[in-house]
Design an enzyme around this catalytic site. Structure first.
Site, PDB file in Angstrom:
ATOM      1  N   ASN A 111      20.665  -5.382 -35.063  1.00  0.00           N
ATOM      2  CA  ASN A 111      20.864  -6.443 -34.268  1.00  0.00           C
ATOM      3  C   ASN A 111      20.616  -5.925 -32.819  1.00  0.00           C
ATOM      4  O   ASN A 111      20.757  -4.963 -32.403  1.00  0.00           O
ATOM      5  CB  ASN A 111      22.498  -6.666 -34.486  1.00  0.00           C
ATOM      6  N   HIS A 113      22.090  -6.988 -28.860  1.00  0.00           N
ATOM      7  CA  HIS A 113      23.309  -7.383 -28.258  1.00  0.00           C
ATOM      8  C   HIS A 113      23.098  -7.357 -26.737  1.00  0.00           C
ATOM      9  O   HIS A 113      22.833  -6.212 -26.174  1.00  0.00           O
ATOM     10  CB  HIS A 113      24.566  -6.789 -28.594  1.00  0.00           C
ATOM     11  N   SER A 140      21.364  -3.732 -26.050  1.00  0.00           N
ATOM     12  CA  SER A 140      21.549  -2.525 -26.956  1.00  0.00           C
ATOM     13  C   SER A 140      21.172  -2.869 -28.301  1.00  0.00           C
ATOM     14  O   SER A 140      21.203  -4.101 -28.886  1.00  0.00           O
ATOM     15  CB  SER A 140      23.202  -2.146 -27.214  1.00  0.00           C
ATOM     16  N   ASP A 149      29.392  -6.175 -33.591  1.00  0.00           N
ATOM     17  CA  ASP A 149      28.296  -5.509 -32.444  1.00  0.00           C
ATOM     18  C   ASP A 149      29.024  -4.064 -32.250  1.00  0.00           C
ATOM     19  O   ASP A 149      28.864  -3.424 -31.208  1.00  0.00           O
ATOM     20  CB  ASP A 149      28.737  -6.348 -31.130  1.00  0.00           C
TER      21      ASP A 149
HETATM   22  C1  GRF Z   1      19.374 -12.196 -26.988  1.00  0.00           C
HETATM   23  O1  GRF Z   1      19.856 -12.155 -25.536  1.00  0.00           O
HETATM   24  C2  GRF Z   1      20.023 -11.171 -27.571  1.00  0.00           C
HETATM   25  O2  GRF Z   1      20.553 -10.212 -27.198  1.00  0.00           O
HETATM   26  C3  GRF Z   1      21.247 -12.117 -28.121  1.00  0.00           C
HETATM   27  O3  GRF Z   1      21.034 -13.346 -28.291  1.00  0.00           O
HETATM   28  C4  GRF Z   1      19.936 -13.515 -27.349  1.00  0.00           C
HETATM   29  C5  GRF Z   1      18.646 -14.278 -28.324  1.00  0.00           C
HETATM   30  O4  GRF Z   1      17.855 -14.965 -27.675  1.00  0.00           O
HETATM   31  N1  GRF Z   1      21.754 -11.542 -29.461  1.00  0.00           N
HETATM   32  P1  GRF Z   1      16.471 -15.314 -28.253  1.00  0.00           P
HETATM   33  O5  GRF Z   1      16.704 -16.268 -29.460  1.00  0.00           O
HETATM   34  O6  GRF Z   1      15.690 -14.075 -28.874  1.00  0.00           O
HETATM   35  O7  GRF Z   1      15.577 -16.017 -27.155  1.00  0.00           O
END
Ligand code: GRF
Length: 214
Positions: A111, A113, A140, A149
């Site tokens: 994931n 985050h 991260s 997370d």
């Molecule tokens: C990213 O900022 C990621 O960290 C979070 O959700 C957002 C996803 O953006 N988990 P995208 O859909 O890849 O543009």
């Protein structure tokens, strides 16, 4: 995985810019991956169009059509397995997962985050960083465990918070660093350099004491 490409399934809920960074890496051959499927829990999102444009099979599994989280995740597990992935990448996938789903892909689910974990798990990370007067922020990548997370960290990217930053500018700047960070970690996984054991990250066979800085 060394002789053939790492089979990747990407789970999304929205715009899919991180998915796009992975697609681009696959296309320009900087990533030794084959994105074999993209699954969205929301119909009609831009990430699905990105996948379709790249000729990647897509699947929509709308969580609103399921009565319970357990039923939804049971079906999600089935849909992921159909693609026979080596790695499952959560890229803006906005659903809390059941322990059963997490367990099914332990050690092969990542994931990203948008915070310097363990700071700010959950939502509204940019706002929280601003409200606390933080001087830096970041993103991260971690292995997914049952703790939201909270799985073992692999790598982070940092940015400096400027006086004139807003939630929006931070969000935009974070995404730019994510588009380098996530492909790098996925490539490490594809090369067999990353492992998950005893709830810890191992890099090149050694326990990772601190997340890599990308
Ligand atoms: C990213 O900022 C990621 O960290 C979070 O959700 C957002 C996803 O953006 N988990 P995208 O859909 O890849 O543009």
């Amino acid at each position: 995985m060394t002789s053939s490409k790492c089979r990747v399934v990407v789970l999304i809920s929205g715009s899919g810019t991180n998915l796009q960074a992975l697609i681009d890496g696959q296309l320009n051959q900087t990533l030794a991956i084959d994105i074999v499927g993209v699954i969205s829990n929301r119909p009609g999102v831009a990430g699905l169009e990105r996948a379709e444009k790249a000729g990647i099979p897509t699947k929509v599994l709308d969580h609103k059509t399921f009565d319970t989280r357990e039923e939804f995740d049971w079906q999600m597990e089935r849909e992921i397995i159909k693609f026979d992935p080596d790695l499952v990448v959560l890229a803006g996938y906005m659903r809390i997962m059941t322990p059963e789903l997490v367990k099914a892909f332990e050690g092969k689910m990542l994931n990203i985050h948008p915070s310097l974990l363990p700071k700010y798990p959950g939502l509204q990370t940019h706002r929280r960083a601003l409200e606390n007067g933080d001087s830096e922020h970041g993103s991260s990548v971690h292995f997914v465990t049952e703790v939201l997370d909270g799985g073992p960290l692999i790598a982070q990217s940092r940015i400096t918070i400027n006086d004139d930053d807003t939630e929006q500018t931070l969000g935009e700047r974070i995404k730019l660093v994510e588009h380098k960070l996530y492909p790098q970690v996925v490539q490490w996984f594809a090369e067999g350099r990353l492992a998950f054991e005893n709830n810890q990250t191992f890099f090149d066979g050694k326990k990772l004491e601190q997340p890599k800085q990308v």
